[in-house]
Design a protein around this motif. Sequence first.
Motif, PDB file in Angstrom:
ATOM      1  N   GLU A   1       0.823  -1.207   0.000  1.00 44.30           N
ATOM      2  CA  GLU A   1       0.000   0.000   0.000  1.00 44.30           C
ATOM      3  C   GLU A   1       0.861   1.262   0.000  1.00 44.30           C
ATOM      4  OE1 GLU A   1      -2.364  -0.487   3.462  1.00 44.30           O
ATOM      5  OE2 GLU A   1      -3.453  -2.240   2.672  1.00 44.30           O
ATOM      6  N   ASN A   2       1.926   1.272   0.786  1.00 45.92           N
ATOM      7  CA  ASN A   2       2.777   2.460   0.882  1.00 45.92           C
ATOM      8  C   ASN A   2       3.537   2.726  -0.416  1.00 45.92           C
ATOM      9  OD1 ASN A   2       1.910   2.833   3.481  1.00 45.92           O
ATOM     10  ND2 ASN A   2       3.756   2.001   4.446  1.00 45.92           N
ATOM     11  N   ILE A   3       4.013   1.659  -1.054  1.00 41.21           N
ATOM     12  CA  ILE A   3       4.717   1.835  -2.337  1.00 41.21           C
ATOM     13  C   ILE A   3       3.767   2.403  -3.380  1.00 41.21           C
ATOM     14  CG2 ILE A   3       5.784   0.608  -4.274  1.00 41.21           C
ATOM     15  CD1 ILE A   3       7.012  -1.313  -2.247  1.00 41.21           C
TER      16      ILE A   3
ATOM     17  N   ALA B   1       4.784  -3.835  -6.938  1.00 48.02           N
ATOM     18  CA  ALA B   1       4.059  -3.878  -5.670  1.00 48.02           C
ATOM     19  C   ALA B   1       2.642  -4.410  -5.865  1.00 48.02           C
ATOM     20  CB  ALA B   1       4.028  -2.488  -5.041  1.00 48.02           C
ATOM     21  N   LEU B   2       1.974  -3.987  -6.927  1.00 49.99           N
ATOM     22  CA  LEU B   2       0.637  -4.508  -7.218  1.00 49.99           C
ATOM     23  C   LEU B   2       0.643  -6.035  -7.287  1.00 49.99           C
ATOM     24  CD1 LEU B   2      -0.678  -2.037  -9.956  1.00 49.99           C
ATOM     25  CD2 LEU B   2      -1.877  -2.616  -7.827  1.00 49.99           C
TER      26      LEU B   2
ATOM     27  N   CYS C   1       4.190 -10.949 -14.033  1.00 55.77           N
ATOM     28  CA  CYS C   1       3.117 -10.166 -13.413  1.00 55.77           C
ATOM     29  C   CYS C   1       1.745 -10.573 -13.942  1.00 55.77           C
ATOM     30  CB  CYS C   1       3.332  -8.669 -13.668  1.00 55.77           C
ATOM     31  SG  CYS C   1       4.825  -7.990 -12.898  1.00 55.77           S
ATOM     32  N   ASP C   2       0.852 -10.912 -13.038  1.00 55.29           N
ATOM     33  CA  ASP C   2      -0.525 -11.213 -13.413  1.00 55.29           C
ATOM     34  C   ASP C   2      -1.345  -9.937 -13.593  1.00 55.29           C
ATOM     35  OD1 ASP C   2      -0.129 -13.996 -13.282  1.00 55.29           O
ATOM     36  OD2 ASP C   2      -0.471 -13.989 -11.117  1.00 55.29           O
TER      37      ASP C   2
ATOM     38  N   LEU D   1      -3.105   2.868 -15.280  1.00 58.86           N
ATOM     39  CA  LEU D   1      -2.583   2.398 -13.993  1.00 58.86           C
ATOM     40  C   LEU D   1      -3.622   2.593 -12.902  1.00 58.86           C
ATOM     41  CD1 LEU D   1      -0.180   1.343 -12.291  1.00 58.86           C
ATOM     42  CD2 LEU D   1       0.523   3.734 -12.025  1.00 58.86           C
ATOM     43  N   ASP D   2      -4.272   3.757 -12.879  1.00 60.71           N
ATOM     44  CA  ASP D   2      -5.298   4.019 -11.875  1.00 60.71           C
ATOM     45  C   ASP D   2      -6.436   3.013 -11.944  1.00 60.71           C
ATOM     46  OD1 ASP D   2      -4.003   6.145 -10.741  1.00 60.71           O
ATOM     47  OD2 ASP D   2      -5.094   7.684 -11.853  1.00 60.71           O
ATOM     48  N   ALA D   3      -6.731   2.563 -13.153  1.00 58.92           N
ATOM     49  CA  ALA D   3      -7.813   1.597 -13.329  1.00 58.92           C
ATOM     50  C   ALA D   3      -7.482   0.281 -12.622  1.00 58.92           C
ATOM     51  CB  ALA D   3      -8.080   1.362 -14.814  1.00 58.92           C
ATOM     52  N   VAL D   4      -6.246  -0.197 -12.761  1.00 58.17           N
ATOM     53  CA  VAL D   4      -5.912  -1.473 -12.103  1.00 58.17           C
ATOM     54  C   VAL D   4      -5.702  -1.278 -10.601  1.00 58.17           C
ATOM     55  CG1 VAL D   4      -4.976  -2.581 -14.152  1.00 58.17           C
ATOM     56  CG2 VAL D   4      -3.446  -1.261 -12.703  1.00 58.17           C
ATOM     57  N   ILE D   5      -5.217  -0.113 -10.185  1.00 66.41           N
ATOM     58  CA  ILE D   5      -5.098   0.155  -8.745  1.00 66.41           C
ATOM     59  C   ILE D   5      -6.481   0.134  -8.108  1.00 66.41           C
ATOM     60  CG2 ILE D   5      -4.538   1.902  -7.016  1.00 66.41           C
ATOM     61  CD1 ILE D   5      -2.199   2.764  -8.806  1.00 66.41           C
TER      62      ILE D   5
END
Length: 263
Positions: free
Chosen positions: A152-154, A202-203, A222-223, A255-259
């Motif tokens: 979460e922090n990263i 990190a994700l 990475c999945d 990126l925001d979409a997958v976050i």
Amino acid sequence: MTDKFFTKTIEHFKSFPEVDAIILGGSRAGDFADSDSDYDVYAFVNGDISAKKRNSALRDTCYCADLDRRHWGGHWDDCVLKSGLPLEITYWNLAATRENLQNHLQKFIPWNGYTTCICHVVFNAKVLYDPKNLFADIKNEFDMPYPDELRENIIRTNREVLDGITPSYMFQLERAIRRGDIFKTSHVLTSFAAAYFDIIFALNRLYNPGEKKLIEICKRTCDILPVDFEKNLQRLFTARDEKILPVAKDIVKNLDAVISEKC
């Protein structure tokens, strides 16, 4: 097949009382090596090995050795083995390595890009020499699942520097492009990519491997990847001037979409 000059070099360094452990990192420690891959060696030392001793050992197996490189805050020797392959020997301290792992894996401290690179080295290395199990003890101490709080922090910290604070990388890109400052633009793009990849790893709860072959590594390991991951990165580093910014914004949007979906 291991290079015979590399093997002999390691044997020389095993004989030094200042060396507690030796590990092999980089692509040759994993599945991404090719015929041109260099040898990234990390020697854990309990004191300085004199330049004279190191030079004597390396002269036996290398065409040339550029000793005592300290340009980026570390300490290493750059060499070319007599087989023609590059060799880099970096000198680390076990206590400092333990502190780094503790800061990230127990205190959950993020960096702007490259947060878990030392974690990646430690947990993916091939152990070449560890007679007292000092390296093994540290590795076992921090053998744990990827911490959710670190993840979460990263993501939060690196997402902010992408485009969320002043001066974010996006803000810096806008100014550099407007001024026609190609050097600043190139520098910010590199920092932008480093923060982006730190989030990607990190994700996926994976340690960051550093700077080499990152698109290939992400595609294989990475999945979770944003839409148009490879396509947009290729566009970002081939675009010029005013065409850069729309691609960077598209990368952040995806990126925001997958976050949003995965966090």
